[in-house]
Write a protein that holds these residues in place. Structure first.
Motif: not given
Length: 189
Positions: A124-139, A168-171
């Protein structure tokens, strides 16, 4: 399994001349008794068994207003139902309240007794990303999950809440993604 009609069809390529070759792949298991009477066996074919990676995206619309434990809607991957839990202010396990914690859970099957004692080995890979640029952190990691209430696998210290707010927050919104591949399965008796 194939139909005899399909097997005999010249264009299928199964029969060449008047011959057909069949093969069998054998797997040998060695078992041993354990004192507590229970055990888990995951069968993993080394080449090609892994289910195709599938992903689920959870849209978090107002991250800053979240308090305590949050649950994603259930989703299906590889014939199993799953859900995510997120603690936007940490689980309290590490004592730090400024940490985002993320976990994957195998949902308890509704009424299907054959799945009650089943388990799966997943990557499993869990990620957080923003809705615009897909900037992400994955583990990423591998774990064994069973369909039992409350048990999950993930990271109590996924990342600092400040980093979520800064990167990671956009609006006020972000995306949490679970990318899951089933590597093996088991059944407990």
């Amino acid at each position: 399994m194939i139909l005899v009609y399909t097997l005999k069809e010249p264009s299928s390529g199964f029969i060449v001349g008047d011959s057909c070759v069949f093969g069998v792949e054998l797997i040998k298991f060695t078992t041993a008794k354990v004192k507590d009477g229970s055990g888990t066996l995951h069968v993993q074919k080394r080449i090609g068994f892994c289910s195709a990676r599938e992903a689920y995206t959870w849209i978090i619309n107002d991250f800053l207003s979240l308090k305590g434990r949050c649950y994603s809607p259930e989703f299906e991957i590889g014939g199993h139902k799953w859900y995510l839990t997120m603690y936007p202010s940490g689980t309290g396990i590490d004592g730090d309240k400024e940490i985002l914690s993320l976990y994957l859970h195998m949902a308890k099957p509704n009424g299907d007794a054959s799945l009650q004692n089943s388990g799966v080995l997943v990557e499993v890979s869990l990620s957080i990303k923003d809705k615009v640029t897909s900037n992400r952190k994955t583990m990423t990691g591998r774990c064994q999950l069973q369909a039992t209430e409350g048990e999950g696998w993930g990271w109590s210290n996924f990342m600092a809440t400040k980093s979520v707010k800064d990167w990671y927050l956009v609006k006020g919104s972000c995306l949490i993604e679970a990318d899951v591949a089933i590597l093996g399965s088991s059944k407990m008796n």
